[in-house]
Design an enzyme around this catalytic site. Structure first.
Site, PDB file in Angstrom:
ATOM      1  N   ASP A   4      41.597  55.257  45.964  1.00  0.00           N
ATOM      2  CA  ASP A   4      42.231  53.963  45.658  1.00  0.00           C
ATOM      3  C   ASP A   4      41.244  52.809  45.783  1.00  0.00           C
ATOM      4  O   ASP A   4      41.129  51.961  44.898  1.00  0.00           O
ATOM      5  CB  ASP A   4      43.436  53.718  46.577  1.00  0.00           C
ATOM      6  CG  ASP A   4      44.636  54.553  46.151  1.00  0.00           C
ATOM      7  OD1 ASP A   4      44.555  55.188  45.070  1.00  0.00           O
ATOM      8  OD2 ASP A   4      45.630  54.576  46.886  1.00  0.00           O
ATOM      9  N   ARG A  63      47.122  47.679  41.897  1.00  0.00           N
ATOM     10  CA  ARG A  63      45.677  47.651  42.165  1.00  0.00           C
ATOM     11  C   ARG A  63      44.885  47.077  40.990  1.00  0.00           C
ATOM     12  O   ARG A  63      43.828  46.480  41.180  1.00  0.00           O
ATOM     13  CB  ARG A  63      45.160  49.043  42.548  1.00  0.00           C
ATOM     14  CG  ARG A  63      45.775  49.534  43.827  1.00  0.00           C
ATOM     15  CD  ARG A  63      44.987  50.601  44.548  1.00  0.00           C
ATOM     16  NE  ARG A  63      45.808  51.147  45.592  1.00  0.00           N
ATOM     17  CZ  ARG A  63      46.095  50.525  46.738  1.00  0.00           C
ATOM     18  NH1 ARG A  63      45.578  49.340  46.985  1.00  0.00           N
ATOM     19  NH2 ARG A  63      46.892  51.071  47.625  1.00  0.00           N
TER      20      ARG A  63
END
Ligand code: C5P
Length: 671
Positions: A329, A402
């Site tokens: 991530d 994100r």
């Protein structure tokens, strides 16, 4: 936070200060599920409040867990391993951390205690694979039906009471698509390991191992000591029973920290670094290892328990080549840091990006190209060359938090030879894990004042300028300056102190030291709530008298300039476009007819239970117009370059759309 179609970021130049991170998503959802399954009540502190945790909480409530909030903690009373509800339809949004573990837990509980559960999510969730988990559970005797595309949610899970599971032979699961399948099994199987040990064997390579570490650490907190042999074999001990640890604290999100670590590396100095609180050197989250990658690119970083501090080291940043399997991530943030390097950056081992909230490799490549980077993408890698010329880009976010959070960092392009704004579409998608992300970013980021866009709104009294300005600020996610309120508050302060509005020097002194606070739609002067008093007609008259003094206007000038802050300002009032923000990007002058304005004012008064005659109101308005137009200081008149907007027959929404249309025409962004 705002629910707005886009957020414009001006070119940003520096960052300094302290940020507090929201709780970790991975820890929050695991803790919630464990607490929901355990015996007893768990007080969960610093839980993340976001879309992904909300769907987990809704699911736990639907399953009969007790949820109570007080003194900052959430108290979860668990099921003690016994289903309280045997039929439920659970909507899990786009939260993989809810879908996978809940599917596994409900599958083993339904198979032994009986039940029927349907698990679904948003359209993207129905494109995110779950086959490897289903394939691991079915041989045990779990009944799981695909309700849509085979191998993807939605799922129906069912079983009859008294069923037994075949747990004596090792349970095999693939680990190379998502580590969440193994996590799901590790969280579910202790529910049925009261008699015998259960062994899980991972087939093939296990990706994202640090997430398994989080799972094992949290299992231990709830009384289950899983024995791990390498990353291939995990044994859930016999006699397993979830027990609440009583209280548990959720540490800050290490993936969220990556944006502020990057920010420090780009834009903070030793004298004024970025300090991050909530996660630090003692973190159990794998993404904390992002600090090593950031250091390799040039960040200068120190840390301690619960905190990190970052500033710029090497500049420009250095491009890196890195296998990112351990930080899938946070690695997205590296792809954006690559924009500020003097050599290309190659990130490998990121095949899992393709099955996340969106296909993150494709999305990242497309958006980085828009700001001017050259990008090569492959099945499991991305290579980024920094821009030679930065472009004003409209960034799509693909409903992926994100994407929004890391691409926002491209707004610091002035540090690398650019000078372009950035438009982030659907910025609210950050609510998945970090609802206040942009507010947090804006609390530490600065732009050159002249780069912060200003829209000014002026017009005669009762033209609706205050309403339009507030609606516009909300629609753009910008700050709002109600300059009239400053003059009104000055008038009140003079009245309180027994100073005549005509005493210029004394009133100017008061104006220079107004103790005025705006918060949650209310206004305080010297600690006293003046929200209602401020709007009184008599206060307006006081304002109009004190505002006629040049000394008073000078005293308020700097306070008004100081409100020109990232990401932008809507300024409402008399001389906003002509004097204070003469360089405003867009100036609007409202021109409703006197009849229309009198009728509006009349409606306003009636709604407050005050009777008035429309004719009198109209005469008052016209007299005030004449006085305001005729006065020598800041007379009522449109700025030369103002857009006139006759809103006599427009709704507020229509007026907002008209102004947004002009803003779009003036900006550099393609429609
Ligand atoms: O906009 P509002 O009705 O709150 O303003 C009250 C009075 O304050 C106006 O009628 C005007 O005389 C004065 N004012 C001003 N300059 C501003 C804002 C308000 O002179 N920027």
């Amino acid at each position: 936070m705002f629910d707005i179609p886009y957020l414009d970021l001006p070119p940003l130049r520096s960052a300094a200060g302290t940020v507090r991170l929201p709780g970790s998503k991975s820890i929050s959802n695991r803790v919630l599920l464990l607490a929901g399954l355990a015996q007893g009540t768990t007080a969960v502190h610093d839980l993340l409040d976001s879309d992904d945790t909300r769907v987990m909480l809704d699911a736990l409530a639907a399953l009969g867990c007790g949820l109570r909030r007080d003194d900052g903690a959430l108290h979860v009373t668990g099921l003690g391993g016994r289903l309280a509800v045997h039929e439920a339809q659970l909507f899990l949004g786009n939260a993989g951390t809810a879908m996978r573990p809940l599917a596994a837990a409900l599958a083993v509980l339904a198979a032994t205690q009986g039940g029927r559960f349907e698990l679904s999510g948003v359209a993207r969730m129905h494109e995110r694979p779950i086959r490897d988990l289903v394939d691991a559970l079915r041989p045990l005797g779990c009944t799981i039906e695909d309700l849509g595309t085979p191998g993807y949610p939605p799922l129906r899970i069912s079983g009859t009471a008294g069923g037994r599971l075949a747990t004596t032979t090792p349970i095999r699961v693939r680990g190379d698509v998502s580590s969440q399948f193994l996590t799901a099994l590790l969280l579910a199987l202790p529910l049925v390991a009261d008699q015998d040990a259960i062994v899980i064997e991972v087939e093939g390579e296990l990706i994202s191992q640090p997430y398994i570490d989080i799972t094992l650490a949290l299992l231990a907190r709830f009384g289950i000591q899983v024995v791990r042999e390498g990353w291939q074999r995990f044994t859930v001990p016999p006699g397993s029973r979830y027990q609440t640890p009583g209280a548990i604290h959720v540490e800050g999100d290490a993936s969220s920290a990556s944006y502020f670590i990057a920010l420090g590396a780009l834009a903070a100095t030793a004298a004024a670094p970025i300090r991050i609180e909530g996660v630090g050197s003692d973190s159990i989250q794998g993404d904390i290892r992002f600090v090593d990658a950031a250091r390799a690119m040039g960040a200068q970083l120190s840390s301690g328990p619960g905190w990190l501090q970052v500033q710029r080291g090497r500049w420009p940043l250095a491009g890196i080549t890195l296998d990112c399997k351990h930080i899938p991530d946070a690695a997205m943030t590296l792809a954006v840091m690559a924009l500020y390097a003097d050599t290309p950056t190659l990130l490998t081992g990121i095949a899992s990006w393709r099955v996340k909230e969106t296909d993150r490799i494709a999305a990242m490549a497309a958006e980085l190209r828009k700001v001017g980077a050259a990008v090569v993408e492959g099945d499991d890698f991305i290579e980024v060359w920094p821009p030679t010329k930065w472009l004003p880009a409209v960034i799509r976010t693909y409903d992926d938090h994100r994407m929004a959070m890391c691409l926002a960092l491209a707004a610091f392009n002035p540090l690398a030879g650019g000078h372009v704004p950035l438009r982030i579409l659907d910025p609210r998608c950050v609510a998945k894990t970090f609802p206040d992300y942009f507010e947090t970013l804006f609390s530490v980021a600065t732009a050159a004042p002249e780069d912060v866009p200003v829209i000014t709104i002026d017009g005669p009294t009762a033209s609706g300028k205050g309403t339009l300005a507030a609606a516009l600020a909300a629609a753009l996610g910008w700050h709002l300056l109600d300059s009239g309120a400053l003059y009104r508050a000055t008038g009140l302060a003079a009245q309180w102190d027994g100073i005549s509005p005509d005493e210029e020097a004394a009133v100017a002194r008061l104006a220079g030291q107004l103790d005025l606070r705006f918060e949650g739609g209310r206004t305080w002067l010297r600690g006293r709530d003046i929200t209602e008093e401020l709007r009184l007609e008599s206060t307006g008259l006081l304002a109009s008298r004190v505002s006629a003094h040049p000394g008073v206007r000078r005293a308020l000038h700097d306070a008004q300039l100081a409100l020109r802050r990232v990401p932008g300002l809507v300024a409402d009032g008399r001389d906003m476009g002509t004097v204070v923000f003469a360089d405003a990007a867009l100036k609007v002058f409202l021109t409703a007819s006197p009849t229309e304005r009198a009728e509006r004012r009349h409606k306003q008064l009636i709604s407050k239970g005050i009777s008035a005659s429309i004719a009198d109101l109209r005469a008052d308005l016209e007299a005030r117009d004449a006085r305001d137009k005729g006065r020598s200081v800041a007379p009522l008149e449109p700025a030369e370059d103002a857009q006139l907007l006759d809103n006599s027959h427009l709704s507020i929404e229509e007026s907002v759309q008209r102004v947004l249309g002009w803003w779009q025409q003036r900006g550099p962004f393609p429609a």
